[in-house]
Design a protein around this motif. Structure first.
Motif: not given
Length: 853
Positions: A363-372
């Motif tokens: 959540q601290e890195f909003p520019k990273v595409r976070n795929i779960r």
């Protein structure tokens, strides 16, 4: 005495620190952009070989305006000189001269004089902020080094480094080497340095790649390079120096010194007037090269891609990080990736079902595409990242890695420099926080690159690699079967099997947290052993009989130049006169691998148990274990542990890890292989329902099929593979390096091999023969060895029971052979069905049928 006013002195000039391949000023990378300065005719007899303070100040201002941040002098300078340099934020590297080029190591007085000179030079300006460090010598003649041997000379140079550190601990220490003694690699220097005068770019690029690999995980600089403007035009010098600076920094070196600042030069008591290497004239008028270099050297904090414009546009890169419960180091990883010196890239995190606090951190890195996703293994996670990537290049690192700011630039620059499909770089342990971490970081078996040449890799580790996206799509991505490790090796081998090459960029550095504890270190080795077993199913040609990988290149582990088991070869040239006297590290000695292997331990224990009833054998297992201990001691003595944590307990722990590592890894490899791929029993027990010719048990080993229409063995093999896949058999295909077509993992006890050939007959007719061979599995070999050992020991203790024991073994062997024959018969039926599907006619006789009239 000339002094500078205190107000002009800059006080915030911290000492530089070497970290991996580069220097750092605090947290900022610092590239050395240097010139050599002097020596000059002394103003008075016995004075320093420097211009007056006023002229020196003028020189330093011109240097600063050019972008020079370090100068190399050839004598110990006075304090006022360092003060002037500090005022311009220029650091000084002092060369400590030796005056005797004789057999000095045989002369105690000469040795003491050299050591005294080094000590006095270190004391003279110890602690001064402008002092970068010392070259403890410059270009020891190659015949002198050859006379004493490299190892003895290295030990002497290491001793001089220790003298410097004793009196100025924060000063850097190095030896200014040159190509005739490139093999001289003292281990205690802070960085490696070479005087190299190669004017052709292609030659320089190739040689820098070589030197980078010799330097290992230490910075590399060039300590002299230049061109004379008496014999060459100023414009040619300018073009050469601009090309040199560009090549040096694009090749990932930590810096360079241009020889020299000015045409004014004094040596051996005379003014030199027939050479003019300066970038300014003797009267300090700038030459063409000064103006040419200025836009390249000014503002060195700029990203390299801005300072040195690449020949082709840098493509967009997608960085994929796959993580499973990696929260412990994930924040550091993301912080390093979001601050790279690269113009166009995206970051994709694939969370492979983590159960820790990975998501709160993200959540601290909003520019990273976070795929779960659910936990499906490393390879599936990598494939998900590839599918999501929008870049033309896909780079991979791990959540326990921190990338150098120029990591991506160096990877892509190397990838585009040739027809590479992929590229990788080194992974280096960050500084340890305790002695156990430091020791574990120095232990063998970590992820390493394997190089075929100085620029072409056979394998690059998964934590530091990049691929053209088309290359990954061409091979179908990563194999989902590799859930923890081995995926990177598999991809490298598959790419090379298609005829493509993998590049290597020695300065594309990631900091890779090694396992923090002994327990986790061994867990890692178990994982690697399991991965090797899985790879062996698919790439049998890359593995030896014991299941360990056979590399064609050199493994770049911590101990490469093993002087005990694999002494490197040095080319000196005829009579030691070679201009480039190259060192060639040998591949890892197979004897060292054998003596440290689990198999060697098994034989040692076998003889030990035999020696209980046979006292004459008792010395043999002691000798055998002693040889194993020698291998461990050799590694322990040569491995580098961080100086502040290097101690007797650390060395003993390293010895323990070195001996245990191959055993734990091999144990996991064997057990994964034993319980791994085998065809399910239900498949073996089933019968072929399709019509086929009945095959006898004895005839099942040799099958023949006839074709009137020219069908050959390729058609049969294709249908056989389709049927194996359809029914659920476990098998491996020939990769071009074996003498069989299909290897079937039939059961725990037996493997089966199919080998085919086609005979050519008149009128387009063909006879295809198939050999169906029983092959003893590794599990059978181990079990048989254990049973045989037990039987021999028992018969020695109880000879009256020998007949019963031999009878029991014979009965078990009969059951074992019958089981193999049943498996072979079952596979023969499958091949018969496949032949009919392929349009071939089974033949019961060894001769082809007669052609009807």
């Amino acid at each position: 005495m000339h002094e500078i006013a205190p107000a002009a002195v800059v006080t915030d000039l911290p000492r530089l620190v070497p970290r991996a391949k580069f220097f750092f000023e605090g947290d900022h990378k610092f590239y050395l952009q240097g010139v050599t300065y002097g020596p000059f005719r002394p103003a008075k007899e016995g004075g320093p070989q420097l211009p007056s303070p006023e002229k020196t100040a003028q020189d330093l201002r011109l240097m600063r305006e050019l972008g020079i941040n370090v100068i190399r002098v050839y004598h110990t300078p006075p304090r006022w000189f360092l003060d002037l340099a500090q005022a311009e934020r220029i650091r000084v590297m002092v060369t400590i001269p030796w005056f005797k080029r004789v057999l000095f190591l045989d002369d105690r007085e000469a040795v003491d004089t050299i050591r005294k000179n080094v000590e006095q030079a270190a004391i003279a300006n110890a602690g001064h902020p402008a002092m970068l460090g010392f070259f403890i010598d410059n270009e020891i003649p190659s015949d002198l080094v050859r006379w004493y041997g490299a190892r003895r000379m290295e030990e002497f140079l290491n001793g001089l480094v220790r003298i410097v550190k004793a009196h100025d601990p924060h000063a850097l220490a190095a030896y200014a080497n040159f190509p005739p003694t490139e093999y001289l690699l003292p281990s205690e220097v802070d960085f490696y340095s070479y005087n190299v005068y190669l004017h052709r770019k292609k030659d320089l690029v190739g040689y820098l790649a070589r030197l980078q690999n010799l330097a290992g995980d230490k910075p590399l600089i060039l300590s002299e390079f230049g061109m004379d403007t008496i014999r060459h035009p100023e414009e040619e010098q300018a073009a050469l120096l601009a090309e040199h600076v560009t090549t040096v920094f694009e090749s990932g070196l930590a810096g360079t010194f241009i020889f020299s600042w000015t045409d004014e030069w004094y040596t051996d008591g005379v003014d030199v007037t027939d050479w003019a290497f300066g970038i300014v004239k003797a009267d300090r008028t700038p030459k063409v090269s000064y103006r040419t270099l200025q836009p390249l050297l000014q503002n060195p904090e700029r990203p390299l891609y801005q300072r040195f414009v690449p020949e082709q546009k840098l493509p967009k890169v997608s960085i994929v990080v796959c993580s499973y419960n990696g929260a412990r180091t994930l924040r550091d990883c993301m912080l390093s990736l979001q601050d790279l010196n690269y113009p166009d890239y995206e970051i994709i995190l694939v969370d492979d079902g983590s159960k820790d606090n990975t998501q709160p951190i993200m959540q601290e890195f909003p520019k990273v595409r976070n795929i779960r996703q659910k936990n499906r293994g490393l390879s599936v996670a990598r494939n998900v990242g590839i599918a999501a990537a929008t870049g033309a290049v896909v780079a991979f690192t791990d959540s326990d890695c921190m990338a150098d700011r120029d990591w991506l630039y160096f990877l892509v620059h190397t990838l585009l420099s040739s027809d590479f499909a992929a590229v990788g770089g080194p992974n280096i342990s960050p500084p340890a926080t305790d002695w156990i971490q430091a020791t574990v970081g120095a232990a063998p078996g970590g992820p390493s690159h394997v190089l075929l040449t100085d620029t072409i890799a056979e394998h690059v580790p998964g934590c530091n690699m990049a691929y053209h996206k088309w290359a990954l799509e061409m091979i179908g991505g990563f194999d989902p079967e590799y859930r923890k490790a081995g995926d990177d090796v598999d991809v490298c081998w598959r790419i090379m099997q298609l005829g493509y090459q993998i590049g290597f960029s020695p300065s594309a550095v990631v900091w890779h947290y090694r396992r923090f504890e002994v327990k986790t270190y061994f867990s890692q080795q178990v994982g690697y052993g399991e991965a090797e077993a899985m790879l062996r199913y698919k790439h049998l040609q890359y593995f030896g009989p014991t299941g360990s990988a056979i590399w064609h290149g050199n493994v770049y582990s911590q101990v490469r130049m093993d002087t005990f088991f694999s002494k490197p070869v040095i080319y000196h040239g005829i009579f030691g006169t070679g201009l480039f006297q190259c060192i060639y590290p040998k591949r890892y000695n197979p004897w060292a691998g054998l003596l440290s292997s689990l198999e060697w331990l098994g034989v040692t224990l076998f003889i030990f148990f035999l020696s209980i009833p046979l006292p004459g054998l008792r010395l043999i297992p002691l000798i055998m274990f002693g040889l194993t201990l020698i291998v461990g001691l050799s590694y322990m003595a040569q491995a580098r542990i961080e100086t502040k944590y290097d101690s007797i307990p650390a060395r003993l722990l390293l010895l323990y890890l070195t001996i245990m590592q191959p055993w734990r890894r091999a144990w996991a490899r064997y057990f994964t292989w034993l319980r791994g791929k085998r065809t399910p029993r239900a498949v073996i027990a089933s019968r072929e329902r399709a019509p086929h010719m009945s095959v006898g048990w004895l005839a099942a080993g040799h099958l023949s099929f006839w074709s009137e229409t020219g069908l050959e063995r390729g058609h049969l093999l294709t249908k056989t593979e389709e049927l194996l896949e359809e029914e659920g058999w476990k098998y491996s295909l020939d990769t071009g390096w074996t003498n069989w077509d299909l290897l079937i993992f039939a059961s725990r006890w037996w493997n089966l091999r199919l080998r085919s050939m086609t005979e050519i007959y008149p009128h387009g007719r063909r006879l295809t023969r198939v050999g169906n061979f029983m092959n003893v599995s590794t599990f059978s070999s181990l079990t048989g060895g254990i049973l045989l050992t037990f039987a021999i020991v028992t018969m020695l203790y109880r000879p009256h029971q020998s007949l019963y024991i031999m009878g029991g073994l014979a009965f078990l062997a009969l059951l074992w052979i019958l089981h193999g024959m049943r498996l072979r018969h079952r596979l023969a039926e499958l091949v018969e069905v496949a032949a009919i599907r392929a349009g071939l006619q089974p033949v019961t006789k060894s001769k082809p049928p007669e052609k009807k009239a």
